[in-house]
Design an enzyme around this catalytic site. Structure first.
Site, PDB file in Angstrom:
ATOM      1  N   GLY A  25       0.810  -1.210   0.000  1.00  0.00           N
ATOM      2  CA  GLY A  25       0.000   0.000   0.000  1.00  0.00           C
ATOM      3  C   GLY A  25       0.839   1.253   0.000  1.00  0.00           C
ATOM      4  O   GLY A  25       0.567   2.195   0.744  1.00  0.00           O
ATOM      5  N   GLY A  31       1.968   4.971   3.356  1.00  0.00           N
ATOM      6  CA  GLY A  31       2.846   3.967   2.738  1.00  0.00           C
ATOM      7  C   GLY A  31       3.845   4.595   1.796  1.00  0.00           C
ATOM      8  O   GLY A  31       5.035   4.249   1.815  1.00  0.00           O
ATOM      9  N   SER A 150      -5.241   0.060  13.845  1.00  0.00           N
ATOM     10  CA  SER A 150      -5.997   1.288  14.079  1.00  0.00           C
ATOM     11  C   SER A 150      -6.612   1.268  15.467  1.00  0.00           C
ATOM     12  O   SER A 150      -6.968   0.198  15.992  1.00  0.00           O
ATOM     13  CB  SER A 150      -7.116   1.433  13.042  1.00  0.00           C
ATOM     14  OG  SER A 150      -7.989   2.494  13.375  1.00  0.00           O
ATOM     15  N   TYR A 173     -14.572  -2.734   9.382  1.00  0.00           N
ATOM     16  CA  TYR A 173     -13.237  -2.161   9.485  1.00  0.00           C
ATOM     17  C   TYR A 173     -12.647  -2.399  10.873  1.00  0.00           C
ATOM     18  O   TYR A 173     -11.501  -2.844  11.015  1.00  0.00           O
ATOM     19  CB  TYR A 173     -13.291  -0.670   9.185  1.00  0.00           C
ATOM     20  CG  TYR A 173     -11.954   0.032   9.264  1.00  0.00           C
ATOM     21  CD1 TYR A 173     -11.024  -0.094   8.240  1.00  0.00           C
ATOM     22  CD2 TYR A 173     -11.627   0.823  10.370  1.00  0.00           C
ATOM     23  CE1 TYR A 173      -9.797   0.546   8.303  1.00  0.00           C
ATOM     24  CE2 TYR A 173     -10.401   1.466  10.444  1.00  0.00           C
ATOM     25  CZ  TYR A 173      -9.486   1.321   9.413  1.00  0.00           C
ATOM     26  OH  TYR A 173      -8.264   1.950   9.496  1.00  0.00           O
TER      27      TYR A 173
END
Length: 299
Positions: A25, A31, A150, A173
Site C-alpha cells: 500500500g 505507505g 488502528s 473495518y
C-alpha cells in the site's frame, strides 16, 4: 524539511544501506511517505499497490534518491495475486529486512471475496497474513514485520462466524483492525517460541486526513475529513509514516516485539486485542480460510 518522517521519528541518522524493504500500500498516503523515507535512509524498496502509474512514480522518486525501487502490482482481494507478490519478492531479493503490512482500506459495499470471506477482513487481515506466511523463511535473521492497525479496533470483539457474512463500514473495518493486532502479537509470540530474532509489532498511525482513508467514508464525510488538514493537532501523513518508519528502523526498538503502538508510543490495546486464545483461534482459522499450512505451527 522538518516534516520528513525519518526526522519526526528521530532516525534520520539510521543507515539502511543494503537493506531490502517491502511496503504494501505504498503508492499513496503513509505507505508512500514511509517508502520514500526508507529510501532516503538507504534502503532498496519494493513498492506495492494496484495503481501502476502511481507505483512507478514512487519508483522514480526512489531512483532519484540513488536507491533501487521496483513496483509490484497486487490486488489484496485476490489470493493468487498475493502469492504472485510473494513469489516476486522472493525472486528479486536475497532476503527481506523490513516487511510493512500497510495496505488496507475502509469499504462501503457489502460483498464476499472468492474465498467466501467478507471483503474488508480479507483485504485488511487475510492477505497480510498470507503474504507474511509466504515470506517467513525469506526474512533476514533480524527482520522487522510491521502491521498498520488502528485505534478503531477498540469498537470490536473477535467474531469468526461473521467473517463469512457480507458486511462493510465501520463494523467490518474495526473487526479487521482487531485482527491486525491479534495477528501481529501471535506472530511475535510464535517467532519468539521458535527462537527467531525477527520481531513483529503493530501500530495506530493516527486519524490522518491526507492518508486517502476519507475517500471510503459515506456521504459528506470525505469533504469534511479533508478540511481537517488545516486543523492544528490533527495527525499528518508524515506523522503516520514516521510511526511506521520508527518501528522499521529505530535502534531503540531492537528486540521489541509483540507490542502495539499509538504513533511512536507503546500503548495498551483493548482487552479483546490482548486475548491470547482469540489470537490463536484467529491464526488457525486464517490458515483454514486460505487453505494453507499453518505458519509456525506447533508453537
Amino acid at each position: 524539511m522538518s516534516n520528513l518522517p525519518e526526522r519526526i521519528a528521530d532516525v534520520e541518522d539510521a543507515d539502511c544501506t543494503g537493506m531490502q524493504a517491502l511496503v504494501t500500500g505504498s503508492t499513496s498516503g503513509i505507505g508512500r511517505h514511509a517508502a520514500l523515507a526508507l529510501g532516503r535512509l538507504g534502503a532498496d524498496v519494493i513498492v506495492h499497490g494496484r495503481d501502476r502509474q502511481a507505483g512507478e512514480a514512487v519508483v522514480d522518486e526512489l531512483t532519484a534518491l540513488g536507491v533501487e525501487g521496483r513496483f509490484v502490482e497486487a490486488d489484496f482481494a485476490d489470493t493468487d495475486s498475493v502469492w504472485e507478490l510473494a513469489a516476486t519478492v522472493r525472486a528479486e531479493t536475497e532476503s527481506l529486512d523490513i516487511l510493512a503490512n500497510n495496505a488496507g482500506g475502509f469499504f462501503r459495499n457489502n460483498r464476499l471475496t472468492g474465498l467466501g470471506v467478507e471483503y474488508t477482513f480479507h483485504v485488511n487481515h487475510l492477505s497480510p497474513y498470507l503474504l507474511t506466511a509466504e515470506l517467513l523463511d525469506h526474512l533476514a535473521a533480524d527482520a522487522r514485520v510491521i502491521t498498520t492497525a488502528s485505534a478503531a479496533h477498540k469498537g470490536a470483539s473477535l467474531d469468526l462466524d461473521r467473517v463469512s457474512e457480507a458486511d462493510s463500514g465501520m463494523g467490518a473495518y474495526s473487526h479487521s483492525k482487531l485482527a491486525n493486532i491479534l495477528f501481529s502479537t501471535e506472530l511475535a509470540r510464535r517467532l519468539d517460541a521458535a527462537g527467531e530474532d525477527v520481531t513483529a509489532n503493530s501500530f495506530h498511525p493516527g486519524a490522518i486526513p491526507g492518508s486517502g482513508f476519507s475517500r471510503f467514508l459515506p456521504g459528506p464525510l470525505p469533504d469534511l475529513f479533508a478540511k481537517l488538514d488545516a486543523v492544528p493537532g490533527v495527525t499528518s501523513v508524515e506523522d503516520g509514516a514516521a510511526a511506521l518508519v520508527n518501528l522499521a528502523v529505530s535502534p531503540r526498538l531492537d528486540g521489541t516485539s509483540g507490542r502495539y503502538f499509538s504513533g511512536q508510543d507503546v500503548t495498551t490495546p483493548s482487552s479483546a486485542a490482548r486475548n491470547r486464545d482469540g489470537a490463536k483461534r484467529l491464526w488457525e482459522r486464517s490458515a483454514e480460510w486460505l487453505d494453507v499450512e499453518e505458519p509456525l505451527s506447533g508453537y
